[in-house]
Design an enzyme around this catalytic site. Structure first.
Site, PDB file in Angstrom:
ATOM      1  CG  ASP A  14      -1.783   1.171   1.381  1.00 48.90           C
ATOM      2  OD1 ASP A  14      -2.358   1.609   0.354  1.00 48.90           O
ATOM      3  OD2 ASP A  14      -1.896   1.698   2.495  1.00 48.90           O
ATOM      4  CG  ASP A  16      -1.654   7.826   0.353  1.00 49.32           C
ATOM      5  OD1 ASP A  16      -1.097   8.931   0.449  1.00 49.32           O
ATOM      6  OD2 ASP A  16      -2.097   7.384  -0.725  1.00 49.32           O
ATOM      7  CG  ASP A 192      -2.479   2.613   6.244  1.00 43.99           C
ATOM      8  OD1 ASP A 192      -2.936   3.650   6.771  1.00 43.99           O
ATOM      9  OD2 ASP A 192      -2.575   2.394   5.022  1.00 43.99           O
TER      10      ASP A 192
END
Length: 256
Positions: A14, A16, A192
């Site tokens: 991922d 961001d 996240d």
């Protein structure tokens, strides 16, 4: 925390909140040269088995990362392998266009940062956290999107994203794992946010490694605390892969 190491991984990352910290303006995130170098070397040593899996569009990812990596954007609605052409699936409908028009109007009235990705629309309230409840009321109450079967509401970190159903990050990883140079490797995914849970679940079901960055409930197997720890982990993986390559070359040379 120590994350277990695998020698033959395909790395799915991922962006961001995982590789970079969040910024008030989504296009204002900072990408360090050190991160670019680690990703470049990891991509080289795995013969291309590194891909970014993001809710961002590929255009946004490319502008920020500035590397010819494989990428899946818009939660898997678009993708490219290496520096190849961008491919996509079309999930839009007249109904989704109406929803998107309503959301864009709401964002303009209330001064929210908006990303119209074509395949999805995201409304960011990081600079106006007091509008979170109002935005959720509009999405769930006025538009009743939570009751629809044709769209999904993605509740991310200071963002609400609406997308037609049909793709997610698990689908994106599965697509890459069915093609070279990813096929035959062990899937390794780091993310996240809530949107990464689909990716974690897919990886877990296939004997891979899933890593959640930060706090919160998750089906991920392991944890890292923040992008700084992710960077240190990737650099450690790179060092181990170099050592493995050196040992392999040494054995090959001694057999001659």
């Amino acid at each position: 925390m120590t994350v277990r190491y695998t020698e033959n991984s395909a790395y799915f990352l991922d962006f961001d909140g995982t590789l970079v910290n969040f910024a008030d303006d989504p296009e204002g995130v900072y990408v360090s040269d050190e991160l670019r170098q680690v990703l470049t070397e990891l991509e080289q040593i795995t013969h291309g088995a590194v891909a970014l899996i993001s809710g961002r569009s590929i255009s946004s990812l490319s502008n920020l990362i500035q590397l010819p990596l494989s990428m899946a954007g818009s939660h898997g609605a678009e993708w490219r392998v290496g520096d190849g052409d961008v491919e996509s699936v079309s999930l839009e409908s007249d109904a989704f266009q109406d929803i998107k028009t309503s959301l864009l109007s709401f964002a303009e009235v209330h001064g929210l940062i908006v990303e119209d990705k074509g395949h999805a629309v995201a409304l960011h309230y990081r600079v106006k956290p007091e509008l979170k409840a109002l935005l959720d009321d509009y999405i769930d109450g006025d538009l009743m999107l939570g009751q629809r079967t044709d769209v999904r509401v993605i509740r991310g970190n200071c963002v609400r994203e609406i997308q037609p159903k049909g793709v997610d990050k698990g689908v994106a990883i599965a697509r890459f794992m069915g093609m070279p140079p990813f096929a035959g490797r062990v899937p390794f995914y780091i993310g996240d946010d809530t949107t990464d849970e689909d990716g974690f679940a897919w990886v877990n079901a296939r004997g891979g490694v899933s890593v959640k960055v930060g706090d919160g409930d998750s089906c991920a197997q392991e944890r890292l605390s923040d992008p700084g720890e992710v960077f240190a982990f990737l650099r450690g993986q790179l060092d181990k892969l170099r050592q493995l390559n050196d040992r392999t070359k040494s054995r090959t040379g001694s057999d001659r």
